[in-house]
Design an enzyme around this catalytic site. Structure first.
Site, short mmCIF file in Angstrom:
data_model
loop_
_atom_site.label_atom_id
_atom_site.label_comp_id
_atom_site.label_asym_id
_atom_site.label_seq_id
_atom_site.Cartn_x
_atom_site.Cartn_y
_atom_site.Cartn_z
N ASP A 33 0.87 -1.17 0.00
CA ASP A 33 0.00 0.00 0.00
C ASP A 33 0.91 1.22 0.00
OD1 ASP A 33 -3.26 0.34 0.76
OD2 ASP A 33 -2.02 2.13 1.05
N LEU A 248 -34.68 -6.73 -1.21
CA LEU A 248 -36.06 -6.21 -1.21
C LEU A 248 -36.36 -5.55 0.14
CD1 LEU A 248 -38.03 -9.08 -3.02
CD2 LEU A 248 -37.37 -6.86 -3.94
N CYS A 258 -19.37 1.53 -3.23
CA CYS A 258 -19.49 0.86 -4.53
C CYS A 258 -20.76 1.21 -5.31
CB CYS A 258 -19.43 -0.65 -4.34
SG CYS A 258 -17.80 -1.21 -3.87
N1 LIG Z 1 -15.27 -2.11 -0.72
C1 LIG Z 1 -16.08 -2.97 -1.33
O1 LIG Z 1 -17.07 -3.42 -0.77
C2 LIG Z 1 -15.79 -3.43 -2.74
C3 LIG Z 1 -16.45 -4.56 -3.24
C4 LIG Z 1 -16.19 -4.96 -4.54
C5 LIG Z 1 -15.31 -4.23 -5.34
N2 LIG Z 1 -14.70 -3.13 -4.84
C6 LIG Z 1 -13.79 -2.41 -5.71
O2 LIG Z 1 -12.46 -2.76 -5.33
C7 LIG Z 1 -11.60 -1.62 -5.43
C8 LIG Z 1 -10.97 -1.34 -4.07
O3 LIG Z 1 -12.00 -1.02 -3.17
P1 LIG Z 1 -11.70 -0.86 -1.60
O4 LIG Z 1 -13.01 -0.56 -0.96
O5 LIG Z 1 -10.90 -1.99 -1.12
O6 LIG Z 1 -10.81 0.48 -1.64
P2 LIG Z 1 -10.11 1.21 -0.44
O7 LIG Z 1 -10.17 2.65 -0.74
O8 LIG Z 1 -10.61 0.70 0.87
O9 LIG Z 1 -8.58 0.72 -0.56
C9 LIG Z 1 -7.76 1.06 -1.62
C10 LIG Z 1 -6.33 1.03 -1.09
O10 LIG Z 1 -5.44 1.19 -2.19
C11 LIG Z 1 -4.34 1.95 -1.76
N3 LIG Z 1 -3.62 2.47 -2.91
C12 LIG Z 1 -3.91 3.49 -3.73
N4 LIG Z 1 -2.95 3.62 -4.69
C13 LIG Z 1 -2.07 2.62 -4.49
C14 LIG Z 1 -0.88 2.20 -5.15
N5 LIG Z 1 -0.41 2.82 -6.21
N6 LIG Z 1 -0.22 1.13 -4.64
C15 LIG Z 1 -0.69 0.49 -3.55
N7 LIG Z 1 -1.80 0.85 -2.89
C16 LIG Z 1 -2.48 1.89 -3.35
C17 LIG Z 1 -4.98 3.01 -0.86
O11 LIG Z 1 -4.01 3.59 0.01
C18 LIG Z 1 -6.01 2.16 -0.11
O12 LIG Z 1 -5.49 1.62 1.09
C19 LIG Z 1 -12.47 -0.49 -5.97
O13 LIG Z 1 -12.37 -0.46 -7.36
C20 LIG Z 1 -13.87 -0.90 -5.56
O14 LIG Z 1 -14.84 -0.37 -6.41
C21 LIG Z 1 -14.91 -2.72 -3.55
#
Ligand SMILES: NC(=O)c1ccc[n+]([C@@H]2O[C@H](COP(=O)([O-])OP(=O)(O)OC[C@H]3O[C@@H](n4cnc5c(N)ncnc54)[C@H](O)[C@@H]3O)[C@@H](O)[C@H]2O)c1
Length: 446
Positions: A33, A248, A258
């Site tokens: 991260d 529902l 999301c």
């Molecule tokens: N949260 C959910 O419920 C969920 C479910 C399905 C899909 N998604 C998708 O998954 C993706 C991630 O979601 P999330 O909720 O885990 O995001 P998040 O914001 O909780 O985490 C993203 C992480 O990526 C890190 N980051 C950013 N740039 C980086 C880099 N260059 N190198 C390493 N780390 C880096 C950030 O510091 C952060 O800790 C999104 O596209 C989201 O739409 C999320």
């Protein structure tokens, strides 16, 4: 299956669920991260997000998990790298892919054989663009697979272990085979597709879910006008095998990191491709309006909200997460303040609340403190603790014992028996029943 060193980029909900899930299956996982505090916390065994069971699973698999700020640490060992960085919405409603491209450009410096697996939710066509960029840089040996994530916050680990399906979209079948093999122990259906279809499955699935939410909310709104009870109606719909019971639950609408952004991204993607996605546009609009309906319910009972104290109960976008992204509480808090109300908020896990709210929201330590002297309690997030509201101590502490239940979590009969005035979503309200009766009386008999 043989152990395969795995890399995970991004230690948010998806990255941590993926990393601990694969570590638990016996793989060594290196997680990168860019936030130093996050990496330091995780390295010290502290989980920086509220996700049930995550801290324990991380602890159980500590010897197979490594957290780092350096991409080189990932590249040193892993040949399969899951990209799990955030893709928030831009002002235009499209997905902001800057973090994704940042990672791709960093990985594109790698001369070793590698498979990049996109778990972040991205617009359809992203994989194709990544493939082109890799090829232009002479990196044909770097594979690309789309493996969208469907987990829900609050149940992320169970969703990893027991997914409804695993979608693997690839350009080269051999790359897809390697990713699919990682999931083989989970005994979940694995759907193999091309990359664009995998990307579309993710966006279309979330679009279908939000459509159901807005649909049931509109049915609830009509129920209020015609004297039906949405809880019974939803149960009756859900028993139809063609429809099923999920999504529902009527309420104040969806939020979170999301649904809003993915619905908007698909609508925008369609528009940019020359198609007006009428249905999705309506779904989004219905959701925006739904959040505000509870404010009208408060007005119906209290008149002007100016100077009235409203307890805002639950701030996170849903229970069992500390995620505040696009939480309906943010809209409601601002709206109530704009109407001149005094807003006193409570949530058991939400962090940095003051950062999310405009000035003026008071914070309470307990629901009881929040409702003390209040003119109304507004349930925004269905935290189980809020079932405790139905007590004489709470009723007596309030200036007006009015509960507006934005999540239909309480039993109307019990709440009213305890001496509260109770309003919910799509359920008969004392006020509406009286109004309908007077309307019927004033109609000419035929
Ligand atoms: N949260 C959910 O419920 C969920 C479910 C399905 C899909 N998604 C998708 O998954 C993706 C991630 O979601 P999330 O909720 O885990 O995001 P998040 O914001 O909780 O985490 C993203 C992480 O990526 C890190 N980051 C950013 N740039 C980086 C880099 N260059 N190198 C390493 N780390 C880096 C950030 O510091 C952060 O800790 C999104 O596209 C989201 O739409 C999320």
């Amino acid at each position: 299956m043989p152990e395969e060193p795995i890399g995970v980029i991004g230690a948010g909900w998806v990255g941590l669920a993926t990393a601990t899930g694969f570590a638990d299956l016996g793989h060594h996982v290196t997680v990168r991260d860019v936030t130093p505090e996050r990496v330091a916390a995780l390295s010290a065994g502290v989980v920086p997000i509220h996700e049930p069971g995550l801290a324990q699973l991380l602890e159980q698999n500590r010897d197979r998990l490594r957290f780092t700020l350096e991409l080189d640490d990932v590249l040193e060992s892993a040949r399969i790298i899951f990209v799990c960085v955030g893709t928030p919405a831009t002002y235009s409603g499209e997905a902001d892919l800057s973090a994704v491209w940042g990672v791709i450009d960093e990985l594109a410096g790698c001369e070793r054989e590698l498979v990049i697996v996109m778990k972040s939710t991205v617009p359809v066509g992203t994989g194709e663009r990544v493939r082109r960029r890799l090829d232009e840089r002479g990196l044909a040996h770097v594979g690309y697979v789309s493996n969208p994530e469907f987990l829900a916050e609050g149940t992320a680990l169970a969703n990893f272990r027991n997914p409804d399906r695993v979608v693997v979209g690839s350009f080269a079948a051999t790359d897809g085979d390697r990713v699919a093999a990682l999931y083989a122990p989970l005994a979940a259906p694995i759907l193999r597709t091309d990359v664009a279809s995998a990307e579309m499955i993710k966006l279309a699935s979330n679009a279908a879910l939000v459509t159901r939410i807005s649909f049931i909310n509109e049915i609830a709104n009509v129920c209020e006008l015609v004297g039906a009870d949405i809880e019974d109606v939803a149960r009756g719909i859900g028993l139809d095998r063609r429809l099923g019971p999920h999504f529902l639950r009527a309420g104040i609408g969806y939020g979170g990191s999301c649904f809003p952004k993915d619905a908007s991204a698909l609508k925008q993607l369609a528009a940019n491709s020359g198609y007006h996605f009428q249905l999705l546009a309506s779904v989004i609009e219905v959701n925006e309006l739904q959040k505000r309906r509870v404010v009208q319910k408060l007005r119906d009972h209290l008149g002007s909200l100016h100077g009235k104290t409203v307890a805002l109960l639950g701030l996170t976008f849903k229970p069992h997460t500390d995620d505040m992204r696009e939480a309906p509480s943010l809209v409601l808090g601002s709206r109530l303040l704009a109407e001149g109300a005094v807003v006193r908020a409570w949530d058991p896990v939400a962090r940095d609340v003051q950062r999310h709210f405009p000035d003026g929201v008071e914070l309470a330590e307990t629901p009881l403190e929040a409702v003390h002297g209040a003119d109304a309690a507004l349930i925004v997030t269905e935290w189980p603790e809020l079932t405790e509201l139905v007590r004489s101590e709470v009723r007596d502490a309030m200036r007006t014992p009015l509960i507006v239940d934005g999540r239909n979590m309480l039993d109307p009969t019990a709440v009213r028996a305890a001496g509260f005035t109770y309003e919910a979503i799509g359920r008969p309200s004392a006020m509406v029943t009286e109004l309908n009766e007077s309307r019927n009386e004033s109609r000419l008999p035929f």
